[in-house]
Design a protein around this motif. Sequence first.
Motif, PDB file in Angstrom:
ATOM      1  N   SER A  17     -18.767   3.687  70.707  1.00  0.00           N
ATOM      2  CA  SER A  17     -19.834   2.704  70.574  1.00  0.00           C
ATOM      3  C   SER A  17     -19.590   1.478  71.440  1.00  0.00           C
ATOM      4  CB  SER A  17     -20.010   2.297  69.118  1.00  0.00           C
ATOM      5  OG  SER A  17     -18.826   1.721  68.642  1.00  0.00           O
ATOM      6  N   SER A  18     -18.328   1.211  71.796  1.00  0.00           N
ATOM      7  CA  SER A  18     -18.081   0.091  72.690  1.00  0.00           C
ATOM      8  C   SER A  18     -18.597   0.412  74.092  1.00  0.00           C
ATOM      9  CB  SER A  18     -16.588  -0.230  72.745  1.00  0.00           C
ATOM     10  OG  SER A  18     -15.878   0.877  73.262  1.00  0.00           O
ATOM     11  N   VAL A  19     -18.728   1.706  74.399  1.00  0.00           N
ATOM     12  CA  VAL A  19     -19.246   2.140  75.687  1.00  0.00           C
ATOM     13  C   VAL A  19     -20.723   2.488  75.560  1.00  0.00           C
ATOM     14  CG1 VAL A  19     -19.036   3.858  77.507  1.00  0.00           C
ATOM     15  CG2 VAL A  19     -16.997   3.044  76.346  1.00  0.00           C
ATOM     16  N   ALA A  20     -21.089   3.166  74.477  1.00  0.00           N
ATOM     17  CA  ALA A  20     -22.463   3.602  74.280  1.00  0.00           C
ATOM     18  C   ALA A  20     -23.271   2.499  73.586  1.00  0.00           C
ATOM     19  CB  ALA A  20     -22.488   4.870  73.424  1.00  0.00           C
ATOM     20  N   PRO A  21     -24.489   2.303  74.041  1.00  0.00           N
ATOM     21  CA  PRO A  21     -25.337   1.299  73.406  1.00  0.00           C
ATOM     22  C   PRO A  21     -25.861   1.808  72.072  1.00  0.00           C
ATOM     23  CG  PRO A  21     -26.591   2.511  75.011  1.00  0.00           C
ATOM     24  CD  PRO A  21     -25.159   3.002  75.109  1.00  0.00           C
ATOM     25  N   SER A  22     -26.386   0.896  71.295  1.00  0.00           N
ATOM     26  CA  SER A  22     -27.013   1.327  70.056  1.00  0.00           C
ATOM     27  C   SER A  22     -28.289   2.083  70.411  1.00  0.00           C
ATOM     28  CB  SER A  22     -27.363   0.120  69.190  1.00  0.00           C
ATOM     29  OG  SER A  22     -28.414  -0.611  69.799  1.00  0.00           O
ATOM     30  N   TYR A  23     -28.760   2.865  69.474  1.00  0.00           N
ATOM     31  CA  TYR A  23     -29.973   3.643  69.711  1.00  0.00           C
ATOM     32  C   TYR A  23     -31.152   2.721  69.992  1.00  0.00           C
ATOM     33  CZ  TYR A  23     -33.712   6.985  69.013  1.00  0.00           C
ATOM     34  OH  TYR A  23     -34.819   7.765  69.187  1.00  0.00           O
ATOM     35  N   SER A  24     -31.266   1.626  69.264  1.00  0.00           N
ATOM     36  CA  SER A  24     -32.395   0.717  69.485  1.00  0.00           C
ATOM     37  C   SER A  24     -32.321   0.081  70.874  1.00  0.00           C
ATOM     38  CB  SER A  24     -32.441  -0.364  68.404  1.00  0.00           C
ATOM     39  OG  SER A  24     -31.253  -1.111  68.404  1.00  0.00           O
ATOM     40  N   THR A  25     -31.113  -0.133  71.398  1.00  0.00           N
ATOM     41  CA  THR A  25     -30.975  -0.665  72.742  1.00  0.00           C
ATOM     42  C   THR A  25     -31.462   0.347  73.774  1.00  0.00           C
ATOM     43  OG1 THR A  25     -29.072  -1.972  72.072  1.00  0.00           O
ATOM     44  CG2 THR A  25     -29.339  -1.616  74.424  1.00  0.00           C
ATOM     45  N   LEU A  26     -31.155   1.626  73.539  1.00  0.00           N
ATOM     46  CA  LEU A  26     -31.612   2.664  74.463  1.00  0.00           C
ATOM     47  C   LEU A  26     -33.130   2.753  74.509  1.00  0.00           C
ATOM     48  CD1 LEU A  26     -29.229   5.719  73.998  1.00  0.00           C
ATOM     49  CD2 LEU A  26     -29.659   4.457  76.091  1.00  0.00           C
ATOM     50  N   LEU A  27     -33.765   2.432  73.406  1.00  0.00           N
ATOM     51  CA  LEU A  27     -35.223   2.522  73.360  1.00  0.00           C
ATOM     52  C   LEU A  27     -35.888   1.484  74.241  1.00  0.00           C
ATOM     53  CD1 LEU A  27     -35.865   3.098  69.581  1.00  0.00           C
ATOM     54  CD2 LEU A  27     -36.092   4.738  71.430  1.00  0.00           C
ATOM     55  N   ILE A  84     -24.677  10.341  70.914  1.00  0.00           N
ATOM     56  CA  ILE A  84     -24.949   9.751  72.217  1.00  0.00           C
ATOM     57  C   ILE A  84     -23.661   9.872  73.017  1.00  0.00           C
ATOM     58  CG2 ILE A  84     -25.557   7.663  73.489  1.00  0.00           C
ATOM     59  CD1 ILE A  84     -26.948   6.655  70.944  1.00  0.00           C
ATOM     60  N   LEU A  85     -23.717  10.592  74.120  1.00  0.00           N
ATOM     61  CA  LEU A  85     -22.539  10.798  74.950  1.00  0.00           C
ATOM     62  C   LEU A  85     -22.669   9.982  76.234  1.00  0.00           C
ATOM     63  CD1 LEU A  85     -19.906  12.391  75.655  1.00  0.00           C
ATOM     64  CD2 LEU A  85     -21.407  14.046  76.773  1.00  0.00           C
ATOM     65  N   PRO A  86     -21.747   9.052  76.483  1.00  0.00           N
ATOM     66  CA  PRO A  86     -21.776   8.340  77.767  1.00  0.00           C
ATOM     67  C   PRO A  86     -21.389   9.316  78.878  1.00  0.00           C
ATOM     68  CG  PRO A  86     -19.845   7.697  76.488  1.00  0.00           C
ATOM     69  CD  PRO A  86     -20.651   8.622  75.629  1.00  0.00           C
ATOM     70  N   LEU A  87     -22.197   9.364  79.921  1.00  0.00           N
ATOM     71  CA  LEU A  87     -21.938  10.318  81.002  1.00  0.00           C
ATOM     72  C   LEU A  87     -21.007   9.756  82.067  1.00  0.00           C
ATOM     73  CD1 LEU A  87     -25.503  11.843  81.282  1.00  0.00           C
ATOM     74  CD2 LEU A  87     -23.430  12.978  80.457  1.00  0.00           C
ATOM     75  N   ASN A  88     -20.830   8.443  82.096  1.00  0.00           N
ATOM     76  CA  ASN A  88     -19.907   7.851  83.050  1.00  0.00           C
ATOM     77  C   ASN A  88     -18.497   8.384  82.778  1.00  0.00           C
ATOM     78  OD1 ASN A  88     -18.869   6.282  85.073  1.00  0.00           O
ATOM     79  ND2 ASN A  88     -18.742   4.445  83.813  1.00  0.00           N
ATOM     80  N   GLY A  89     -17.896   9.013  83.763  1.00  0.00           N
ATOM     81  CA  GLY A  89     -16.571   9.583  83.599  1.00  0.00           C
ATOM     82  C   GLY A  89     -16.579  11.016  83.097  1.00  0.00           C
ATOM     83  N   CYS A  90     -17.750  11.522  82.740  1.00  0.00           N
ATOM     84  CA  CYS A  90     -17.858  12.883  82.220  1.00  0.00           C
ATOM     85  C   CYS A  90     -17.829  13.887  83.378  1.00  0.00           C
ATOM     86  CB  CYS A  90     -19.157  13.029  81.432  1.00  0.00           C
ATOM     87  SG  CYS A  90     -19.309  14.555  80.508  1.00  0.00           S
ATOM     88  N   LYS A 132     -25.814  14.647  86.706  1.00  0.00           N
ATOM     89  CA  LYS A 132     -25.090  13.940  87.766  1.00  0.00           C
ATOM     90  C   LYS A 132     -25.814  12.651  88.156  1.00  0.00           C
ATOM     91  CE  LYS A 132     -22.368  17.633  89.741  1.00  0.00           C
ATOM     92  NZ  LYS A 132     -22.002  18.375  90.947  1.00  0.00           N
ATOM     93  N   THR A 133     -27.142  12.701  88.187  1.00  0.00           N
ATOM     94  CA  THR A 133     -27.918  11.500  88.483  1.00  0.00           C
ATOM     95  C   THR A 133     -27.747  10.475  87.364  1.00  0.00           C
ATOM     96  OG1 THR A 133     -29.531  12.773  89.744  1.00  0.00           O
ATOM     97  CG2 THR A 133     -30.250  10.616  88.921  1.00  0.00           C
ATOM     98  N   ALA A 134     -27.779  10.932  86.137  1.00  0.00           N
ATOM     99  CA  ALA A 134     -27.622  10.026  84.987  1.00  0.00           C
ATOM    100  C   ALA A 134     -26.237   9.390  84.972  1.00  0.00           C
ATOM    101  CB  ALA A 134     -27.874  10.781  83.684  1.00  0.00           C
ATOM    102  N   LYS A 135     -25.224  10.112  85.450  1.00  0.00           N
ATOM    103  CA  LYS A 135     -23.868   9.558  85.520  1.00  0.00           C
ATOM    104  C   LYS A 135     -23.817   8.326  86.409  1.00  0.00           C
ATOM    105  CE  LYS A 135     -20.326  12.065  86.406  1.00  0.00           C
ATOM    106  NZ  LYS A 135     -19.330  13.046  86.828  1.00  0.00           N
TER     107      LYS A 135
END
Length: 140
Positions: A17-27, A84-90, A132-135
Amino acid sequence: NTMSVPESILSEISVTSSVAPSYSTLLGPAHGSLAYQKSGYLMLNNAAVNSSRWRKYYFATKDGFLLWYVSRAYSGFDRPPRAILPLNGCFVEISSDNPCVLELIHPDIKQFHVFLKAKSRDDASKWLEALKTAKKASWE
C-alpha cells in the motif's frame, strides 16, 4: 477445478500500500469512470503453466497498476478490486511453455509468481504490450 489464491500473496500485495494507491485514488476525481488502459478476462494460475488449476478473473490495467477483480460485474467504481498489483518492477513475459500464457513475477512481493492465460496468442500479445506500457506509467 477451483483455485484459491493464497492469502499470503493477497496480503503481500496489500502490504504494498505504500507503493499502491488507494482504490479511490485510482478512480480519480470523477469517481464515476474507470478509464482502464486494458481490461478483460484472463485465467489465473499460481501453480505452474501446465497445471490444470486455472480460474477466470477480470483484470484491468490503470496508471501503472494491475487491478484484479472476481468478475466484470464487480469491477465498477463502487467496488474495490480483489488486489492491486504495482507493475513498476514487475517482470512480465510470454511463457516459453505456452504462447497464450503471461508470466508475472514481482521481486518486491514475496512469493508473487503467477501465470495469466489469454484466450489466444494475439490476446496474450496485446496484454503483454498493455502490461509493459502500464509499467512505464508514472503516478502523479
